[in-house]
Design a protein around this motif. Structure first.
Motif, short mmCIF file in Angstrom:
data_model
loop_
_atom_site.label_atom_id
_atom_site.label_comp_id
_atom_site.label_asym_id
_atom_site.label_seq_id
_atom_site.Cartn_x
_atom_site.Cartn_y
_atom_site.Cartn_z
N ALA A 284 0.92 -1.27 -0.05
CA ALA A 284 0.03 0.05 0.16
C ALA A 284 0.94 1.37 0.01
O ALA A 284 1.88 1.26 0.38
N ALA A 285 0.45 2.20 -0.69
CA ALA A 285 1.36 3.36 -0.85
C ALA A 285 0.44 4.74 -0.01
O ALA A 285 -0.94 4.60 0.13
N SER A 286 1.27 5.43 0.55
CA SER A 286 0.71 6.82 0.97
C SER A 286 1.66 7.98 0.56
O SER A 286 2.89 7.72 -0.04
N GLY A 287 1.21 8.99 0.60
CA GLY A 287 2.03 10.27 0.00
C GLY A 287 1.87 10.62 -1.33
O GLY A 287 2.06 11.62 -1.86
N SER A 288 1.46 9.58 -2.32
CA SER A 288 1.24 9.81 -3.64
C SER A 288 0.51 8.57 -4.12
O SER A 288 0.29 7.54 -3.39
N THR A 289 0.07 8.75 -5.20
CA THR A 289 -0.61 7.73 -5.93
C THR A 289 0.21 6.89 -6.61
O THR A 289 1.29 7.20 -7.19
N LEU A 290 0.06 5.69 -6.81
CA LEU A 290 0.90 4.73 -7.43
C LEU A 290 0.62 4.44 -8.91
O LEU A 290 1.21 3.98 -9.63
N ASP A 291 -0.43 5.12 -9.20
CA ASP A 291 -0.93 4.67 -10.73
C ASP A 291 -0.21 5.26 -11.84
O ASP A 291 -0.55 4.95 -12.94
N VAL A 292 0.83 6.07 -11.39
CA VAL A 292 1.77 6.43 -12.70
C VAL A 292 3.02 5.66 -12.56
O VAL A 292 3.84 6.01 -13.47
N TYR A 293 3.32 4.63 -11.82
CA TYR A 293 4.52 3.99 -11.48
C TYR A 293 4.29 2.54 -11.79
O TYR A 293 3.42 1.90 -11.34
N ALA A 294 5.37 2.17 -12.58
CA ALA A 294 5.40 0.48 -12.52
C ALA A 294 5.83 0.09 -11.03
O ALA A 294 6.40 0.79 -10.56
N MET A 295 5.42 -1.02 -10.73
CA MET A 295 5.77 -1.56 -9.50
C MET A 295 6.42 -2.88 -9.39
O MET A 295 6.16 -3.64 -10.49
N GLY A 296 7.47 -3.30 -8.44
CA GLY A 296 8.08 -4.45 -8.72
C GLY A 296 8.25 -4.97 -7.27
O GLY A 296 7.98 -4.37 -6.13
N TRP A 297 8.20 -6.30 -7.21
CA TRP A 297 8.50 -7.05 -5.91
C TRP A 297 10.05 -7.69 -6.02
O TRP A 297 10.42 -8.26 -7.20
N PHE A 298 10.80 -7.49 -5.02
CA PHE A 298 11.91 -8.10 -4.91
C PHE A 298 12.00 -9.00 -3.65
O PHE A 298 11.32 -8.87 -2.86
N ARG A 299 13.01 -9.76 -3.47
CA ARG A 299 13.22 -10.60 -2.35
C ARG A 299 14.75 -10.67 -1.93
O ARG A 299 15.62 -10.41 -3.00
N GLN A 300 14.98 -10.78 -0.71
CA GLN A 300 16.35 -10.98 -0.38
C GLN A 300 16.73 -11.94 0.56
O GLN A 300 16.10 -11.86 1.67
N ALA A 301 17.27 -13.07 0.14
CA ALA A 301 17.56 -14.26 1.24
C ALA A 301 19.03 -13.99 1.98
O ALA A 301 19.71 -13.09 1.32
N PRO A 302 19.08 -14.43 3.04
CA PRO A 302 20.29 -14.02 3.80
C PRO A 302 21.39 -14.55 3.07
O PRO A 302 21.73 -15.51 2.38
N GLY A 303 22.45 -13.57 2.97
CA GLY A 303 23.68 -13.81 2.37
C GLY A 303 23.74 -13.71 0.87
O GLY A 303 24.67 -13.84 0.17
N LYS A 304 22.28 -13.23 0.36
CA LYS A 304 22.28 -13.23 -1.07
C LYS A 304 21.87 -11.76 -1.49
O LYS A 304 21.44 -10.87 -0.69
N GLU A 305 22.22 -11.39 -2.83
CA GLU A 305 21.87 -10.19 -3.16
C GLU A 305 20.07 -10.22 -3.45
O GLU A 305 19.40 -10.93 -3.74
N ARG A 306 19.71 -8.85 -3.41
CA ARG A 306 18.22 -8.59 -3.73
C ARG A 306 17.95 -8.91 -5.12
O ARG A 306 18.69 -8.44 -5.85
N GLU A 307 16.86 -9.70 -5.31
CA GLU A 307 16.67 -10.17 -6.67
C GLU A 307 15.31 -9.73 -7.11
O GLU A 307 14.31 -9.70 -6.30
N PHE A 308 14.88 -9.28 -8.15
CA PHE A 308 13.81 -9.12 -8.80
C PHE A 308 13.08 -10.42 -9.00
O PHE A 308 13.47 -11.26 -9.47
N ILE A 309 11.59 -10.32 -8.48
CA ILE A 309 10.78 -11.41 -9.02
C ILE A 309 9.68 -11.12 -9.77
O ILE A 309 8.97 -11.98 -10.53
N ALA A 310 9.02 -9.89 -9.65
CA ALA A 310 7.83 -9.85 -10.44
C ALA A 310 7.88 -8.13 -10.55
O ALA A 310 8.05 -7.49 -9.73
#
Length: 126
Positions: free
Chosen positions: A22-48
């Motif tokens: 959820a977003a606050s302070g601005s609307t999200l409808d002008v931005y592409a959005m991404g989900w990332f994850r970071q496992a212990p000891g690993k770099e943050r990776e894009f997933i969607a």
């Protein structure tokens, strides 16, 4: 843009989780959005990722077929569903907004996203 992800937790392998961002302070409808994850000891990776319009989707090969990203611009919220969770999905999951509004493609690198939420922990037990 301030983002807050929720929906993480402890789940058994084979289960599902649905995340919200959820977003606050601005609307999200002008931005592409991404989900990332970071496992212990690993770099943050894009997933969607999803374009600002919702028409374009992009999934990482590592999770393709098990995840679904969607958005509801009226609710200023982006969602991520992960099915058939595996222990290797254990990580901190982050949502992020593209730094460039109305970008026509979904980017998959962390440096293209300018706004990040604090992350939510997911632990998958075997």
């Amino acid at each position: 843009v301030q983002l807050q992800a929720s929906g993480g937790g402890l789940v058994q392998a084979g289960g599902s989780l649905r995340f919200s961002c959820a977003a606050s302070g601005s609307t999200l409808d002008v931005y592409a959005m991404g989900w990332f994850r970071q496992a212990p000891g690993k770099e943050r990776e894009f997933i969607a990722g999803i374009s600002w319009s919702g028409r374009r989707l992009h999934y990482a090969d590592s999770v393709k077929g098990r995840i679904t990203i969607s958005r509801d611009n009226a609710k200023n919220t982006v969602y991520l569903q992960i099915d058939n969770l595996k222990p290797e999905d254990t990580a901190v999951y982050y949502c992020a907004a593209d730094s460039q509004p109305f970008r026509t493609v979904v980017v998959a690198t962390t440096d293209e996203y300018g706004y990040w939420g604090p992350g939510t922990q997911v632990t998958v037990s075997s």
